[in-house]
Design a protein around this motif. Structure first.
Motif, PDB file in Angstrom:
ATOM      1  N   ARG A 152       8.819  -7.078   2.543  1.00 48.40           N
ATOM      2  CA  ARG A 152       8.796  -6.465   1.219  1.00 48.40           C
ATOM      3  C   ARG A 152       9.220  -7.487   0.167  1.00 48.40           C
ATOM      4  N   ILE A 153       8.699  -7.310  -1.035  1.00 50.07           N
ATOM      5  CA  ILE A 153       9.080  -8.163  -2.148  1.00 50.07           C
ATOM      6  C   ILE A 153      10.533  -7.889  -2.519  1.00 50.07           C
ATOM      7  N   ASP A 154      11.333  -8.957  -2.610  1.00 57.80           N
ATOM      8  CA  ASP A 154      12.738  -8.850  -2.994  1.00 57.80           C
ATOM      9  C   ASP A 154      12.828  -9.100  -4.499  1.00 57.80           C
ATOM     10  N   LEU A 155      12.921  -8.041  -5.270  1.00 62.57           N
ATOM     11  CA  LEU A 155      12.917  -8.175  -6.728  1.00 62.57           C
ATOM     12  C   LEU A 155      14.166  -8.865  -7.246  1.00 62.57           C
ATOM     13  N   ASP A 156      15.301  -8.627  -6.623  1.00 59.04           N
ATOM     14  CA  ASP A 156      16.536  -9.285  -7.067  1.00 59.04           C
ATOM     15  C   ASP A 156      16.448 -10.795  -6.869  1.00 59.04           C
ATOM     16  N   ASN A 175       1.250  -5.148  -2.037  1.00 64.06           N
ATOM     17  CA  ASN A 175       1.051  -6.578  -1.805  1.00 64.06           C
ATOM     18  C   ASN A 175      -0.020  -6.843  -0.749  1.00 64.06           C
ATOM     19  N   ASN A 176      -0.849  -7.813  -1.034  1.00 62.53           N
ATOM     20  CA  ASN A 176      -1.835  -8.331  -0.084  1.00 62.53           C
ATOM     21  C   ASN A 176      -1.367  -9.730   0.322  1.00 62.53           C
ATOM     22  N   PRO A 177      -1.132  -9.996   1.609  1.00 61.00           N
ATOM     23  CA  PRO A 177      -1.666  -9.307   2.788  1.00 61.00           C
ATOM     24  C   PRO A 177      -0.726  -8.352   3.497  1.00 61.00           C
ATOM     25  N   THR A 178       0.497  -8.156   3.013  1.00 58.58           N
ATOM     26  CA  THR A 178       1.478  -7.434   3.821  1.00 58.58           C
ATOM     27  C   THR A 178       1.331  -5.920   3.768  1.00 58.58           C
ATOM     28  N   GLY A 179       0.686  -5.387   2.713  1.00 63.13           N
ATOM     29  CA  GLY A 179       0.473  -3.955   2.601  1.00 63.13           C
ATOM     30  C   GLY A 179       1.667  -3.162   2.122  1.00 63.13           C
ATOM     31  N   THR A 180       2.774  -3.832   1.809  1.00 67.49           N
ATOM     32  CA  THR A 180       3.990  -3.135   1.391  1.00 67.49           C
ATOM     33  C   THR A 180       3.949  -2.837  -0.106  1.00 67.49           C
ATOM     34  N   GLU A 181       4.723  -1.825  -0.498  1.00 66.01           N
ATOM     35  CA  GLU A 181       4.701  -1.331  -1.872  1.00 66.01           C
ATOM     36  C   GLU A 181       6.118  -1.236  -2.420  1.00 66.01           C
ATOM     37  N   LEU A 182       6.275  -1.604  -3.687  1.00 58.92           N
ATOM     38  CA  LEU A 182       7.554  -1.485  -4.366  1.00 58.92           C
ATOM     39  C   LEU A 182       7.728  -0.082  -4.940  1.00 58.92           C
ATOM     40  N   GLU A 183       8.977   0.355  -5.020  1.00 49.77           N
ATOM     41  CA  GLU A 183       9.256   1.608  -5.716  1.00 49.77           C
ATOM     42  C   GLU A 183       8.927   1.439  -7.195  1.00 49.77           C
ATOM     43  N   THR A 184       8.275   2.429  -7.770  1.00 47.93           N
ATOM     44  CA  THR A 184       7.794   2.322  -9.147  1.00 47.93           C
ATOM     45  C   THR A 184       8.907   2.019 -10.133  1.00 47.93           C
ATOM     46  N   GLU A 185       9.977   2.749 -10.056  1.00 52.89           N
ATOM     47  CA  GLU A 185      11.057   2.552 -11.022  1.00 52.89           C
ATOM     48  C   GLU A 185      11.752   1.211 -10.820  1.00 52.89           C
ATOM     49  N   ASP A 186      11.801   0.733  -9.582  1.00 53.55           N
ATOM     50  CA  ASP A 186      12.398  -0.581  -9.327  1.00 53.55           C
ATOM     51  C   ASP A 186      11.564  -1.674  -9.982  1.00 53.55           C
ATOM     52  N   TRP A 308       1.262   0.209  22.126  1.00 47.99           N
ATOM     53  CA  TRP A 308       1.304  -1.139  22.685  1.00 47.99           C
ATOM     54  C   TRP A 308       2.558  -1.924  22.305  1.00 47.99           C
ATOM     55  N   GLY A 309       3.367  -1.380  21.410  1.00 45.74           N
ATOM     56  CA  GLY A 309       4.555  -2.103  20.970  1.00 45.74           C
ATOM     57  C   GLY A 309       4.249  -3.235  19.996  1.00 45.74           C
ATOM     58  N   VAL A 310       3.160  -3.118  19.261  1.00 45.79           N
ATOM     59  CA  VAL A 310       2.803  -4.113  18.245  1.00 45.79           C
ATOM     60  C   VAL A 310       3.562  -3.798  16.964  1.00 45.79           C
ATOM     61  N   LYS A 311       4.227  -4.795  16.410  1.00 45.48           N
ATOM     62  CA  LYS A 311       4.964  -4.602  15.158  1.00 45.48           C
ATOM     63  C   LYS A 311       4.007  -4.720  13.984  1.00 45.48           C
ATOM     64  N   TYR A 312       4.073  -3.736  13.081  1.00 46.30           N
ATOM     65  CA  TYR A 312       3.168  -3.713  11.928  1.00 46.30           C
ATOM     66  C   TYR A 312       3.883  -3.104  10.729  1.00 46.30           C
ATOM     67  N   ASN A 313       3.304  -3.289   9.564  1.00 51.36           N
ATOM     68  CA  ASN A 313       3.846  -2.686   8.351  1.00 51.36           C
ATOM     69  C   ASN A 313       3.086  -1.401   8.025  1.00 51.36           C
ATOM     70  N   PRO A 314       3.789  -0.270   7.905  1.00 50.78           N
ATOM     71  CA  PRO A 314       3.110   0.900   7.344  1.00 50.78           C
ATOM     72  C   PRO A 314       2.508   0.499   5.992  1.00 50.78           C
ATOM     73  N   SER A 315       1.238   0.798   5.790  1.00 48.87           N
ATOM     74  CA  SER A 315       0.484   0.191   4.693  1.00 48.87           C
ATOM     75  C   SER A 315       0.231   1.149   3.537  1.00 48.87           C
ATOM     76  N   SER A 316       0.370   0.625   2.329  1.00 46.55           N
ATOM     77  CA  SER A 316       0.015   1.352   1.112  1.00 46.55           C
ATOM     78  C   SER A 316      -1.337   0.890   0.583  1.00 46.55           C
ATOM     79  N   THR A 317      -2.175   0.377   1.484  1.00 45.02           N
ATOM     80  CA  THR A 317      -3.460  -0.205   1.110  1.00 45.02           C
ATOM     81  C   THR A 317      -4.544   0.266   2.073  1.00 45.02           C
ATOM     82  N   ASN A 318      -5.669  -0.431   2.076  1.00 51.07           N
ATOM     83  CA  ASN A 318      -6.731  -0.139   3.044  1.00 51.07           C
ATOM     84  C   ASN A 318      -6.809  -1.228   4.099  1.00 51.07           C
TER      85      ASN A 318
END
Length: 374
Positions: A152-156, A175-186, A308-318
């Motif tokens: 995730r993007i570290d805004l601080d 964010n592309n390629p990670t698929g993570t999303e920032l909280e709107t108010e943050d 399968w035990g694959v680590k992934y990011n829950p995605s806010s993208t396609n």
């Protein structure tokens, strides 16, 4: 350089350097993934460029067909019409929008702007590289802030990295390629803390797919923050990647400065993409369906990765960004040999990315990639 808010408003930051023209952009690491000889072939499942497998919508297709009889005319009328529609949708004025051939045109203009001042682009990393690459070509320094342990993007940390050398902060959210999303108010709070003499570019290419949806946009800050530029595209959720339609949102001075330096003087788009975009805005049910089907496709991938035990990011993208340590090496090449294209940019040393196609595509992807589990 330190300037006051009043000085900034009198003379846009974007008006302070001459823009250059660079060559065509190919997304980082993608040039070898999709050569010309496979374009249009039905025997490949294309899960590498984050395209919408359902688009364009039927109303957009009809609009394009009807527009061809005007292909001999410049599209001023349709430019104004689309701006009016975007302004109404976003609670702004038409003068707050610049229409471009995809959002990559906006990103390249901003990168070149920074580079020609020998400035610095500050960015969380990894992220979408267009602004960074064009900035470097034009002479910019790129300063990277690593993502946190959850990708995730570290805004601080990003805010703390701003210095008197920083010309622009680039944030891709989701964010592309990670698929993570920032909280709107943050993210809004972050934007308000960035010094006014530093541009903020927020790339919202995937906002329609995000958990927050359009409520996660920074558009409410456009009239408040004179240093904010938002990039959006019709290439993703609207399914118009092949028609090249995007836009910038900012205050009037920034938009005029970008337009003055835009190679196509805002007519790099033509009747077909303009009417397709306009018609798409009138078809919210198509977007709702695409977002719902995208969620269905993602769940197919999540379920398999969980088994399968694959680590992934829950995605806010396609797309879904995952670690590659549970798979054999050269996974991209091996999947390609099976007729499925996925992505691994050079910067993805331990990860790969799969775009979400139709559910049947994702079931085929799961069945195929399972062959390469270790």
């Amino acid at each position: 350089m330190s300037i006051t808010r009043r000085d900034w408003i009198r003379q846009s930051l974007l008006a302070s350097a001459t823009m250059l023209v660079a060559g065509p952009h190919v997304a980082q690491g993608c040039a070898s993934e999709r050569p010309d000889e496979i374009l249009g072939k039905d025997d490949f499942i294309l899960l590498n460029w984050n395209e919408n497998p359902y688009g364009p919508s039927e109303v957009a297709k009809q609009a394009v067909g009807d527009a061809m009889k005007y292909a001999n005319r410049y599209p001023d009328e349709k430019i104004n019409e689309l701006k009016e529609k975007l302004a109404k949708k976003n609670g702004l004025k038409p003068a707050n929008f610049l229409l471009t051939a995809g959002s990559t045109e906006v990103l390249s203009l901003l990168g070149q702007h920074v580079g020609l001042q020998r400035g610095e682009v500050l960015t969380p990393f990894p992220t979408f590289p267009t602004a960074l690459r064009f900035g470097e070509r034009a002479g910019a320094t790129i300063k990277k802030v690593e993502l946190d342990a959850n990708d995730r993007i570290d805004l601080d940390q990003t805010l703390g990295a701003i210095s008197d050398k920083t010309t622009m902060v680039f944030i891709c959210n989701p964010n592309n390629p990670t698929g993570t999303e920032l909280e709107t108010e943050d993210l809004k709070a972050f934007c308000r803390k960035v010094p006014e003499n530093v541009l903020i570019c927020v790339d919202e290419a995937y906002v329609e797919y995000s958990n927050a949806g359009m409520k996660g946009s920074m558009v409410d800050l456009v009239n408040e923050l004179p240093n904010l530029v938002i990039c959006r595209t019709f290439s993703k959720a609207y399914g118009l990647a092949g028609l090249r339609m995007g836009y910038a949102i900012s205050n009037v001075r920034n938009i005029q400065a970008l337009r003055d330096r835009h190679l196509g003087a805002e007519i790099s788009t033509g009747w077909p993409p303009l009417v397709a975009a306009s018609a798409s805005l009138d078809d919210p049910e198509f977007i709702n369906t695409c977002v719902a089907k995208n969620a269905e496709g993602k769940q197919i991938v999540y379920d398999a990765y969980d088994r399968w035990g694959v680590k992934y990011n829950p995605s806010s993208t396609n797309f879904v960004y995952a670690r590659d340590d549970r798979f054999e090496k050269d996974l991209v090449a091996k999947m390609r040999a099976k007729g499925i294209l996925i992505t691994k940019w050079p910067t993805m040393t331990d990860h790969f990315r799969v775009s979400i196609g139709k559910p049947e595509h994702m079931r085929m992807y799961v069945k195929t990639v399972e062959e390469f589990l270790v």
